[in-house]
Design an enzyme around this catalytic site. Structure first.
Site, PDB file in Angstrom:
ATOM      1  N   ASN A 177     -10.936  -8.976   2.819  1.00  0.00           N
ATOM      2  CA  ASN A 177      -9.485  -8.980   3.007  1.00  0.00           C
ATOM      3  C   ASN A 177      -8.870 -10.367   3.101  1.00  0.00           C
ATOM      4  O   ASN A 177      -7.654 -10.514   2.925  1.00  0.00           O
ATOM      5  CB  ASN A 177      -9.130  -8.184   4.268  1.00  0.00           C
ATOM      6  N   HIS A 202      -7.517  -5.692  17.862  1.00  0.00           N
ATOM      7  CA  HIS A 202      -7.496  -4.265  17.527  1.00  0.00           C
ATOM      8  C   HIS A 202      -8.881  -3.902  16.998  1.00  0.00           C
ATOM      9  O   HIS A 202      -9.139  -3.881  15.796  1.00  0.00           O
ATOM     10  CB  HIS A 202      -6.417  -3.972  16.491  1.00  0.00           C
ATOM     11  N   ARG A 212     -17.977  -4.875   9.953  1.00  0.00           N
ATOM     12  CA  ARG A 212     -16.615  -5.377  10.105  1.00  0.00           C
ATOM     13  C   ARG A 212     -16.455  -6.756   9.460  1.00  0.00           C
ATOM     14  O   ARG A 212     -15.424  -7.056   8.851  1.00  0.00           O
ATOM     15  CB  ARG A 212     -16.261  -5.430  11.590  1.00  0.00           C
ATOM     16  N   VAL A 231      -1.232   6.011   4.959  1.00  0.00           N
ATOM     17  CA  VAL A 231      -0.487   5.491   6.107  1.00  0.00           C
ATOM     18  C   VAL A 231       0.961   5.232   5.712  1.00  0.00           C
ATOM     19  O   VAL A 231       1.895   5.585   6.442  1.00  0.00           O
ATOM     20  CB  VAL A 231      -1.149   4.215   6.664  1.00  0.00           C
ATOM     21  N   GLY A 273      -2.779  -3.392   8.161  1.00  0.00           N
ATOM     22  CA  GLY A 273      -4.094  -3.256   7.546  1.00  0.00           C
ATOM     23  C   GLY A 273      -5.164  -3.988   8.329  1.00  0.00           C
ATOM     24  O   GLY A 273      -4.991  -5.142   8.729  1.00  0.00           O
ATOM     25  N   GLY A 299       0.826  -1.209   0.000  1.00  0.00           N
ATOM     26  CA  GLY A 299       0.000   0.000   0.000  1.00  0.00           C
ATOM     27  C   GLY A 299       0.851   1.246   0.000  1.00  0.00           C
ATOM     28  O   GLY A 299       0.495   2.271   0.602  1.00  0.00           O
ATOM     29  N   ALA A 300       1.979   1.180  -0.718  1.00  0.00           N
ATOM     30  CA  ALA A 300       3.010   2.212  -0.587  1.00  0.00           C
ATOM     31  C   ALA A 300       2.591   3.569  -1.130  1.00  0.00           C
ATOM     32  O   ALA A 300       3.219   4.580  -0.801  1.00  0.00           O
ATOM     33  CB  ALA A 300       4.293   1.754  -1.276  1.00  0.00           C
ATOM     34  N   ALA A 301       1.546   3.612  -1.953  1.00  0.00           N
ATOM     35  CA  ALA A 301       1.059   4.901  -2.441  1.00  0.00           C
ATOM     36  C   ALA A 301      -0.011   5.494  -1.529  1.00  0.00           C
ATOM     37  O   ALA A 301      -0.505   6.594  -1.792  1.00  0.00           O
ATOM     38  CB  ALA A 301       0.494   4.747  -3.856  1.00  0.00           C
ATOM     39  N   GLY A 302      -0.346   4.793  -0.465  1.00  0.00           N
ATOM     40  CA  GLY A 302      -1.421   5.235   0.414  1.00  0.00           C
ATOM     41  C   GLY A 302      -0.971   6.189   1.500  1.00  0.00           C
ATOM     42  O   GLY A 302       0.217   6.472   1.676  1.00  0.00           O
TER      43      GLY A 302
END
Length: 334
Positions: free
Chosen positions: A106, A191, A99, A17, A131, A12-15
């Protein structure tokens, strides 16, 4: 600075977080001021243009510790020989979605990533799932990787440090003392809004927190509820999910896992071995001590009736999550 670089993969490197995470990794915040890093940025094909912008910014920072940047949409390239994998990307919750719907969305994503990690990553790779829902996503990735018998189950963890940090902050605010003095905090479970911040053993500057805050309702209600609802409060206030604090918690958790806590407690979501009545195999938040890139669950803590109830609520929730996932992935849970 003669150490070999550590290969770190971030999904998710373009996101958003990841954007809050990558520059801190490159600056040495995660692995130390003397440890070079090689960053591997992974995202989906449609995000490659945005990811190139992130690459340019990383280059323009001229970080002395950053030896190489690889940007790719190929999962095999992304995870090959990686020593640390930060699984940031997850399918977000749509407006009005439950949820459990997010779990189903996912499950296959993390099964696929876990399989590639299991086959191609460094055998000592440490995998931190950021995530959400991170506990069950971590369990799925772990189970998929186990098919290849290369990476131990205990090398997979879920991000419970955000809940831990939130509880630290609330204790510091309540007592008016610096957060750095808060020790021996335990956070248990999932979490999610059921997570249990347990300050029965906590000290601040060596003083017992239950003695300083002599109000059982504050411990059982205010602290627990504030930590449980903090993500919702941030979303309501800024119109966006917690991003910088999640990234900072990921840095904290991986740094402590990699470098050790020197005998201090922290919280990680790790695979249960049956400790404290948590069924073996669940990825569950426990108080841990880390050393030599490994961890041990803090043993022998008393569990009173309230704590037992809170732990059991989390066990039930995580068990229910896995029951949703298992039929979708019979090859892992059959």
């Amino acid at each position: 600075m003669n150490q070999a670089p550590v290969r770190v993969t971030v999904t998710g490197a373009a996101g958003r977080v990841a954007y809050a995470l990558l520059f801190r990794i490159a600056s040495g915040d995660m692995l130390g001021a003397d440890q070079p890093v090689q960053l591997v940025l992974f995202d989906l094909p449609h995000a490659m243009k945005a990811m190139q912008g992130v690459v340019m910014e990383l280059e323009d920072c001229a970080f002395p510790l950053l030896t190489e940047i690889i940007a790719t949409d190929d999962p095999v390239l992304a995870f090959s020989d990686t020593q640390i994998a930060l699984l940031v990307s997850a399918r977000p919750r749509a407006v009005g979605a439950e949820r459990l719907e997010v779990l189903a969305d996912n499950a296959k994503i993390f099964a696929a990533q876990g399989a590639v990690i299991g086959r191609h990553a460094n055998p000592d790779c440490k995998v931190l799932v950021v995530g959400n829902p991170c506990n069950t996503n971590a369990c799925v990735a772990m189970k998929a990787a186990q098919k290849f018998s290369r990476i131990p189950a205990r090398n997979f963890a879920a991000l419970l440090r955000l809940d831990h940090n939130r509880a630290l902050a609330q204790l510091a605010l309540k007592t008016g003392r610096p957060v750095g003095g808060v020790k021996r905090l335990a956070v248990w479970g999932n979490h999610s809004p059921t997570v249990y911040a347990d300050d029965r053993f906590t000290t601040i500057d060596g003083d017992s927190v239950p003695a300083i805050i002599d109000n059982i309702a504050w411990h059982h209600d205010t602290l627990v509820r504030t930590v449980d609802k903090r993500g919702e409060a941030i979303l309501a206030a800024r119109g966006l999910y917690a991003e910088a604090s999640a990234a900072s918690a990921a840095i904290d958790q991986m740094r402590d896992w990699w470098l050790g806590t020197r005998g201090e407690w922290t919280t990680m979501g790790v695979v249960s071995d049956g400790a404290y009545g948590v069924p073996a195999g669940l990825v569950f938040g426990f108080p841990v001590i880390t050393d030599c890139r490994d961890y041990r669950i803090v043993p022998g803590l008393a569990v009173d009736a309230f704590a037992r109830g809170m732990i059991d609520v989390n066990v039930r929730e995580l068990t229910a999550e896995l029951e949703i996932v298992k039929p979708l992935l019979p090859e892992l849970f059959g």
